[in-house]
Write an enzyme that holds these catalytic residues in place. Structure first.
Site, PDB file in Angstrom:
ATOM      1  CD  GLU A 277      -2.884  -0.964  -0.168  1.00 19.71           C
ATOM      2  OE1 GLU A 277      -2.888   0.086  -0.848  1.00 19.71           O
ATOM      3  OE2 GLU A 277      -3.473  -1.991  -0.509  1.00 19.71           O
TER       4      GLU A 277
HETATM    5  C1  LIG Z   1       3.030  -9.578   0.097  1.00 16.86           C
HETATM    6  C2  LIG Z   1       2.701  -8.494  -0.866  1.00 16.86           C
HETATM    7  C3  LIG Z   1       1.379  -8.223  -1.199  1.00 16.86           C
HETATM    8  C4  LIG Z   1       1.067  -7.229  -2.126  1.00 16.86           C
HETATM    9  N1  LIG Z   1      -0.228  -7.043  -2.514  1.00 16.86           N
HETATM   10  C5  LIG Z   1      -0.499  -6.237  -3.577  1.00 16.86           C
HETATM   11  C6  LIG Z   1      -1.804  -6.180  -4.156  1.00 16.86           C
HETATM   12  O1  LIG Z   1      -2.743  -6.834  -3.704  1.00 16.86           O
HETATM   13  N2  LIG Z   1      -1.989  -5.394  -5.254  1.00 16.86           N
HETATM   14  C7  LIG Z   1      -0.988  -4.663  -5.806  1.00 16.86           C
HETATM   15  O2  LIG Z   1      -1.227  -3.991  -6.789  1.00 16.86           O
HETATM   16  N3  LIG Z   1       0.260  -4.682  -5.271  1.00 16.86           N
HETATM   17  C8  LIG Z   1       0.525  -5.452  -4.173  1.00 16.86           C
HETATM   18  N4  LIG Z   1       1.801  -5.507  -3.644  1.00 16.86           N
HETATM   19  C9  LIG Z   1       2.846  -4.670  -4.223  1.00 16.86           C
HETATM   20  C10 LIG Z   1       3.295  -3.557  -3.285  1.00 16.86           C
HETATM   21  O3  LIG Z   1       2.309  -2.554  -3.180  1.00 16.86           O
HETATM   22  C11 LIG Z   1       4.642  -3.028  -3.829  1.00 16.86           C
HETATM   23  O4  LIG Z   1       5.602  -4.051  -3.578  1.00 16.86           O
HETATM   24  C12 LIG Z   1       5.049  -1.725  -3.208  1.00 16.86           C
HETATM   25  O5  LIG Z   1       4.199  -0.675  -3.614  1.00 16.86           O
HETATM   26  C13 LIG Z   1       6.503  -1.346  -3.542  1.00 16.86           C
HETATM   27  O6  LIG Z   1       6.756  -1.437  -4.909  1.00 16.86           O
HETATM   28  P1  LIG Z   1       8.031  -2.291  -5.412  1.00 16.86           P
HETATM   29  O7  LIG Z   1       7.989  -3.620  -4.742  1.00 16.86           O
HETATM   30  O8  LIG Z   1       8.095  -2.237  -6.868  1.00 16.86           O
HETATM   31  O9  LIG Z   1       9.267  -1.511  -4.783  1.00 16.86           O
HETATM   32  P2  LIG Z   1      10.055  -0.273  -5.501  1.00 16.86           P
HETATM   33  O10 LIG Z   1       9.042   0.717  -5.985  1.00 16.86           O
HETATM   34  O11 LIG Z   1      11.046  -0.814  -6.465  1.00 16.86           O
HETATM   35  O12 LIG Z   1      10.800   0.336  -4.226  1.00 16.86           O
HETATM   36  C14 LIG Z   1      12.081  -0.129  -3.773  1.00 16.86           C
HETATM   37  C15 LIG Z   1      12.634   0.895  -2.779  1.00 16.86           C
HETATM   38  O13 LIG Z   1      12.780   2.171  -3.430  1.00 16.86           O
HETATM   39  C16 LIG Z   1      12.070   3.160  -2.731  1.00 16.86           C
HETATM   40  N5  LIG Z   1      11.477   4.121  -3.661  1.00 16.86           N
HETATM   41  C17 LIG Z   1      10.863   3.876  -4.838  1.00 16.86           C
HETATM   42  N6  LIG Z   1      10.377   5.011  -5.359  1.00 16.86           N
HETATM   43  C18 LIG Z   1      10.669   6.002  -4.482  1.00 16.86           C
HETATM   44  C19 LIG Z   1      10.403   7.410  -4.432  1.00 16.86           C
HETATM   45  N7  LIG Z   1       9.709   8.023  -5.407  1.00 16.86           N
HETATM   46  N8  LIG Z   1      10.860   8.109  -3.362  1.00 16.86           N
HETATM   47  C20 LIG Z   1      11.574   7.507  -2.383  1.00 16.86           C
HETATM   48  N9  LIG Z   1      11.827   6.174  -2.374  1.00 16.86           N
HETATM   49  C21 LIG Z   1      11.366   5.434  -3.405  1.00 16.86           C
HETATM   50  C22 LIG Z   1      10.993   2.423  -1.953  1.00 16.86           C
HETATM   51  O14 LIG Z   1      10.554   3.157  -0.822  1.00 16.86           O
HETATM   52  C23 LIG Z   1      11.714   1.122  -1.591  1.00 16.86           C
HETATM   53  O15 LIG Z   1      12.469   1.306  -0.424  1.00 16.86           O
HETATM   54  C24 LIG Z   1       2.115  -6.467  -2.694  1.00 16.86           C
HETATM   55  C25 LIG Z   1       3.453  -6.717  -2.337  1.00 16.86           C
HETATM   56  C26 LIG Z   1       3.744  -7.730  -1.465  1.00 16.86           C
HETATM   57  C27 LIG Z   1       5.213  -8.018  -1.164  1.00 16.86           C
END
Ligand SMILES: Cc1cc2nc3c(=O)[nH]c(=O)nc-3n(C[C@H](O)[C@H](O)[C@H](O)COP(=O)(O)OP(=O)(O)OC[C@H]3O[C@@H](n4cnc5c(N)ncnc54)[C@H](O)[C@@H]3O)c2cc1C
Length: 435
Positions: A277
């Protein structure tokens, strides 16, 4: 909610899933979503996916995202589930925790295109999704509180049973709950949980008032407060929830690290809450950019003025606890106000400064607002103690827990202010190749 893709996590503007208009008014959806919670299961007759996708002629970025309903089974005219839609769960993730919740990779349109139905208007999908996401963010904040509470209950029970050594000042061997350091850890858990829960309830109440207040201006004011608190509840309650679940393991000693007690599971389960989220950084960016800079700090200042007014009242109290709480709350509210002033000035100088300050600033707001609501509770509890009515042991514990919070947690506010105002410039000082 099907938002995330391999190349589109925090940056939803990068979504690639495609939606193509059909002559009958529906859309063909093709693409792959990852990490979808309960993306597939057999617990319900049908699954209604809410999918973010992009039309071929959509503007780039977040302004070109639309929201679609994509059912697992197409619905017959009589409402019963009919033919299978072109939606498949292609794998399940193996995770650190929350093993009771399947996290699926979902593929749409491998057989030519899944039937999707537009929600609202084209290109306004992210705006619609945020209505759900704001509620989901409050819920995930509450999940942080809930896991921390369960970890606390378990740690408290263990500390009352486990006998080890003689506590300072005790005549015989004692349960570990008598060791001052174990007591410190339990109080740290209890005080934070009460503060976090209070803050989450204040947001929930503000959301209710935003719907139900008869007066339009009161509804708008309640909505502003709820929106301001939303990233703080999500970010602070989840980050703190992880720390508290870790303390729960620590209270168990080695028994916390092995699986029998269940303490480790709370830590693993809590770890996802600051990630999904929207990660803590995304919450903090929202707080800084949309909730503070956009209204030039007006909402933040109004909230801190209330905290400051309560602090001014408490410092004159004859009750030592309330006086001590008032002193720390006054410092905290001052620190939060100074951070807002700094942010407004820094944003005009270097856009990297607010981004570097965002997470410590969110923590500062959480620490101070948690202290504000603990102080409110302590004032009421002290009144009940004086009138001698009700569960006096509970009220006494409430006052002392708020006092503990003031002197162990609220005191961190000036240090967090220094991190925000002085520490932000050093964040980018070391080049990436020297990390
Ligand atoms: C168990 C689980 C359940 C989930 N359920 C759902 C679901 O039901 N539906 C759905 O759509 N998604 C779901 N997700 C996805 C989840 O919302 C994302 O994993 C999350 O939003 C982070 O995106 P990412 O994994 O691509 O990380 P990234 O965006 O690659 O982030 C990696 C790091 O970079 C940092 N970062 C990235 N951009 C910025 C910025 N602009 N400013 C500062 N820091 C930044 C982040 O804070 C983090 O520390 C789920 C994930 C998991 C692991």
């Amino acid at each position: 909610m099907n938002l995330t893709e391999a190349a589109a996590g925090s940056d939803l503007g990068a979504i690639r899933t495609k939606a193509v208009r059909q002559p009958d008014g529906s859309y063909r959806i093709t693409g792959q979503k990852i990490f979808i919670t309960y993306g597939d299961h057999e617990l319900a007759r049908n699954i209604i996916h809410l999918v973010l996708a992009r039309l071929p002629d959509a503007p780039a970025g977040v302004k070109g995202i639309s929201l679609f309903i994509v059912p697992k089974f197409l619905v017959n005219a009589d409402g019963s589930p009919g033919a299978c839609n072109d939606v498949a769960c292609v794998s399940l993730e193996h995770k650190l925790g929350i093993h009771g919740s399947p996290t699926a990779v979902m593929s749409f349109g491998d057989q030519g295109g899944a039937a999707g139905f537009l929600v609202g208007e084209e290109n306004r999908g992210l705006e619609y999704m945020f209505v759900m996401m704001n509620h989901a963010r409050l819920n995930v904040g509450v999940q942080g509180v809930g896991i921390a509470e369960r970890a606390y209950q378990q740690a408290r029970a263990y500390a009352c049973e486990r006998v080890q050594g003689k506590a300072a000042g005790a005549a015989t061997i004692t349960p570990i709950v008598e060791h001052p350091d174990v007591r410190r850890m339990l109080m740290t858990m209890k005080a934070h949980i009460e503060a976090m829960r209070a803050l989450a309830y204040v947001e929930a109440a503000a959301l209710d008032r935003a719907h139900a207040e008869p007066d339009e201006a009161a509804r708008a004011g309640a909505l502003r407060l709820a929106e301001f608190l939303n990233p703080i509840v999500k970010g602070w309650c989840t980050e703190t929830g992880v720390e508290l679940a870790s303390l729960g393991v620590q209270i168990h000693g080695g028994m916390g690290y092995v699986e029998e007690t269940g303490a480790a599971q709370h830590l693993r389960d809590a770890r996802i809450t600051p990630i999904y989220e929207g990660t803590t950084a995304i919450q903090a960016n929202d707080l800084v950019n949309r909730k503070i800079l956009r209204d030039k700090g007006a909402t933040a200042r109004a909230v801190m003025a209330e905290a400051g007014a309560l602090a001014a009242e408490l410092v004159t109290s004859p009750a030592p606890a309330l006086k001590a709480i008032g002193i720390e709350l006054a410092e905290g509210a001052r620190a939060a106000g100074a951070a807002v002033d700094w942010l407004l000035a820094a944003a005009g100088q270097d856009s990297r400064l607010p981004a570097a300050a965002a997470v410590p600033l969110l923590k500062l707001m959480g620490v101070v607002l948690g202290g504000f609501h603990m102080a409110r509770a302590a004032r009421i509890a002290q009144g009940r103690l004086q009138s001698g009515e009700g569960d006096l042991a509970f009220f006494d514990a409430k006052v002392k827990t708020a006092w503990f919070y003031a002197e162990h947690v609220l005191v961190q506010a000036p240090a967090l202010l220094a991190t925000v105002t002085r520490g932000s410039a050093t964040v980018m000082g070391v080049p990436a190749d020297q990390l």
